[in-house]
Design a protein around this motif. Structure first.
Motif, PDB file in Angstrom:
ATOM      1  N   TYR A  63       0.829  -1.196   0.000  1.00 13.02           N
ATOM      2  CA  TYR A  63       0.000   0.000   0.000  1.00 13.02           C
ATOM      3  C   TYR A  63       0.871   1.257   0.000  1.00 13.02           C
ATOM      4  CZ  TYR A  63      -3.829   3.175   1.090  1.00 13.02           C
ATOM      5  OH  TYR A  63      -4.749   4.190   1.036  1.00 13.02           O
ATOM      6  N   LEU A  64       1.974   1.229   0.732  1.00 13.50           N
ATOM      7  CA  LEU A  64       2.896   2.367   0.724  1.00 13.50           C
ATOM      8  C   LEU A  64       3.554   2.535  -0.641  1.00 13.50           C
ATOM      9  CD1 LEU A  64       4.412   1.907   4.264  1.00 13.50           C
ATOM     10  CD2 LEU A  64       3.283   3.978   3.435  1.00 13.50           C
ATOM     11  N   GLU A  65       3.794   1.414  -1.324  1.00  9.09           N
ATOM     12  CA  GLU A  65       4.303   1.495  -2.695  1.00  9.09           C
ATOM     13  C   GLU A  65       3.226   2.095  -3.608  1.00  9.09           C
ATOM     14  OE1 GLU A  65       5.956  -1.430  -6.249  1.00  9.09           O
ATOM     15  OE2 GLU A  65       4.210  -1.922  -5.040  1.00  9.09           O
ATOM     16  N   GLN A  66       1.998   1.687  -3.396  1.00 13.46           N
ATOM     17  CA  GLN A  66       0.875   2.203  -4.183  1.00 13.46           C
ATOM     18  C   GLN A  66       0.720   3.709  -3.992  1.00 13.46           C
ATOM     19  OE1 GLN A  66      -2.648  -0.393  -3.925  1.00 13.46           O
ATOM     20  NE2 GLN A  66      -3.880   1.445  -3.652  1.00 13.46           N
ATOM     21  N   LEU A  67       0.960   4.198  -2.770  1.00  9.28           N
ATOM     22  CA  LEU A  67       0.878   5.626  -2.481  1.00  9.28           C
ATOM     23  C   LEU A  67       2.051   6.405  -3.054  1.00  9.28           C
ATOM     24  CD1 LEU A  67      -0.287   5.609   1.257  1.00  9.28           C
ATOM     25  CD2 LEU A  67      -1.675   6.159  -0.747  1.00  9.28           C
ATOM     26  N   GLY A  68       3.167   5.710  -3.308  1.00 15.18           N
ATOM     27  CA  GLY A  68       4.356   6.385  -3.810  1.00 15.18           C
ATOM     28  C   GLY A  68       5.383   6.686  -2.735  1.00 15.18           C
ATOM     29  N   VAL A  69       5.135   6.238  -1.500  1.00 17.34           N
ATOM     30  CA  VAL A  69       6.094   6.445  -0.414  1.00 17.34           C
ATOM     31  C   VAL A  69       7.323   5.563  -0.625  1.00 17.34           C
ATOM     32  CG1 VAL A  69       6.471   6.239   2.079  1.00 17.34           C
ATOM     33  CG2 VAL A  69       4.284   7.123   1.203  1.00 17.34           C
ATOM     34  N   LEU A  70       7.095   4.324  -1.034  1.00 15.98           N
ATOM     35  CA  LEU A  70       8.166   3.377  -1.319  1.00 15.98           C
ATOM     36  C   LEU A  70       8.147   3.017  -2.802  1.00 15.98           C
ATOM     37  CD1 LEU A  70       7.786   0.908   1.705  1.00 15.98           C
ATOM     38  CD2 LEU A  70       9.433   2.774   1.476  1.00 15.98           C
ATOM     39  N   LYS A  71       9.321   2.766  -3.346  1.00 14.87           N
ATOM     40  CA  LYS A  71       9.438   2.302  -4.729  1.00 14.87           C
ATOM     41  C   LYS A  71      10.428   1.148  -4.752  1.00 14.87           C
ATOM     42  CE  LYS A  71      10.684   3.729  -9.423  1.00 14.87           C
ATOM     43  NZ  LYS A  71      11.188   4.843 -10.267  1.00 14.87           N
ATOM     44  N   VAL A  72      10.023   0.024  -5.333  1.00 17.04           N
ATOM     45  CA  VAL A  72      10.890  -1.158  -5.370  1.00 17.04           C
ATOM     46  C   VAL A  72      12.096  -0.882  -6.254  1.00 17.04           C
ATOM     47  CG1 VAL A  72      11.063  -3.580  -6.023  1.00 17.04           C
ATOM     48  CG2 VAL A  72       8.964  -2.734  -4.958  1.00 17.04           C
ATOM     49  N   ARG A  73      13.279  -0.996  -5.660  1.00 16.03           N
ATOM     50  CA  ARG A  73      14.521  -0.877  -6.418  1.00 16.03           C
ATOM     51  C   ARG A  73      14.990  -2.248  -6.885  1.00 16.03           C
ATOM     52  NH1 ARG A  73      17.466   2.625  -9.252  1.00 16.03           N
ATOM     53  NH2 ARG A  73      16.940   4.223  -7.713  1.00 16.03           N
ATOM     54  N   ASP A  74      14.803  -3.258  -6.024  1.00 18.58           N
ATOM     55  CA  ASP A  74      15.232  -4.611  -6.377  1.00 18.58           C
ATOM     56  C   ASP A  74      14.439  -5.605  -5.542  1.00 18.58           C
ATOM     57  OD1 ASP A  74      16.957  -6.514  -7.744  1.00 18.58           O
ATOM     58  OD2 ASP A  74      17.872  -6.860  -5.794  1.00 18.58           O
TER      59      ASP A  74
END
Length: 401
Positions: free
Chosen positions: A150-161
């Protein structure tokens, strides 16, 4: 931009401003990961801030990489949940991990490993018997994964690897952190939160002093209901909203339509914002494209037909009661007639399928449960194949039933 309000914008500027408003209402946290949307917010920032502040009492914060619209709801509901892109809502444990991850992200750094996040969370929860954190338990690992997603969906986190789905099996994922976005998710200091004892405390508003301030607050609450609720009925409003805002509902509807680009329907029983057909504010729509939405719509049609047959004299009411027996009969007619068109899961678990349909009708304000049956909202008539229009006493305000 020199104009401070949407009413000052030219006809060729207004659609772009309205799109910016819908973006923020649909996704209150916007990061520069969605560059086009973020640039749009930055372009119309000053007018958006003024309009949202005056019309709704919302606060707009914009930083170098993120923008957040802080929306204070007027009422509580079980249907206003955080949802993943799959449509699944966050569980209680996922909400807990969501808050703990945000606290863990306050440490310096622009990248973090999932294992490091989990270690920080476990460390912060150590000794707190109320939390009972156990990151080895599958339900909590899944909640941690959903909170991260959900935090990735919000843009707080972005998967680097790595792959977020592997987090339930001790997988390793490296994230980039948007620190501005993370900070915007933390909107209250610990000193304020100490006074919060229940969920209702989050939306509690002191009664303003002075008639003008009370009227402004009442208008803002009515406008927030139009955004937050599928339909606003007179029964939903408090005394100030009825006395100080409802009589001017046509003016408020025009204001909200100008800001959002959405149509506002006004009827004798209430008001409803009709979502934009191309760029909707809500991620949940009715009618929808899945089997639950189809079945719910068909069941609703049977329920309204039953009202016309069983209680035609009540068709002018805002809510009409039907017994459990009538509701069951309407469902059985719907299911028997269309079961062959429903998916395999619906046919295999018909009771669960019915409960999902009832939940959808409740969420969108068409149905509510009573002790002896169900109550159907007048607003439901809008979705009939051939709606019944009853002339009302007030001019230009037809009944929804």
């Amino acid at each position: 931009m020199n104009a401070r309000l949407a009413v000052h914008l030219s006809t060729h500027q207004l659609p772009e401003f309205q799109r910016a408003a819908r973006v923020l209402l649909g996704r209150p946290l916007i990061t520069n990961a969605t560059m086009d949307d973020f640039r749009l917010i930055r372009r119309w920032e000053s007018i958006l801030r003024t309009e949202f502040g005056q019309k709704f009492g919302y606060r707009l914060d914009v930083s170098r990489t993120a923008a957040r619209l802080l929306r204070r709801p007027t009422s509580l509901t079980v249907h206003r949940a955080a949802r993943l892109t799959t449509g699944r809502t966050l569980t209680r444990w996922a909400y807990i991990y969501f808050a703990l991850i945000l606290a863990a992200l306050e440490l310096p750094g622009t990248q973090v490993l999932a294992s490091e996040l989990l270690d920080r969370i476990v460390q912060s929860g150590r000794g707190d018997d109320r939390l009972r954190l156990d990151a080895t338990e599958f339900a909590q690992r899944r909640a941690f994964r959903d909170a991260v997603r959900y935090l990735e969906q919000l843009g707080v986190l972005k998967v680097r690897d790595g792959d977020i789905d592997t987090l339930t099996n001790d997988g390793q994922v490296l994230f980039d952190i948007d620190r501005d976005a993370a900070a915007m998710c933390l909107v209250a200091s610990p000193s304020i939160l100490r006074e919060v004892k229940t969920v209702a405390d989050f939306i509690d508003e002191p009664v303003p002093l002075g008639m003008e301030a009370r009227a402004r607050s009442a208008r803002q609450r009515l406008n927030r209901r139009l955004i937050d609720q599928p339909v606003v009925m007179l029964d939903d409003l408090d005394n100030d909203e009825v006395e100080l805002a409802w009589k001017n509902r046509r003016r408020e509807a025009d204001n909200i339509a100008r800001v959002t680009g959405c149509d506002i329907e006004i009827r004798r029983e209430g008001m409803a914002l009709i979502d934009h057909h191309i760029e909707p504010i809500s991620s949940r729509r009715f009618p929808g494209a899945d089997a639950i939405a189809h079945a719910a719509l068909l069941w609703l049609d049977e329920l309204i037909a039953a009202i016309e047959q069983e209680a035609p004299a009540l068709a002018r009411e805002r809510w009409v009661s039907l017994s459990n027996g009538v509701a069951d009969r309407c469902w059985n007619v719907t299911y028997d007639r269309y079961a062959s068109r429903f998916n395999q899961k619906a046919r295999r678990q018909p009771e669960q399928f019915r409960e999902m349909c009832a939940s959808m009708l409740t969420e969108f304000g068409f149905m509510r449960r009573s002790g002896v049956g169900v109550e159907i909202s007048a607003f439901a008539s809008r979705f009939r194949a051939a709606p019944l229009i009853v002339e009302a006493a007030a001019p230009h305000q037809e009944s929804m039933f």
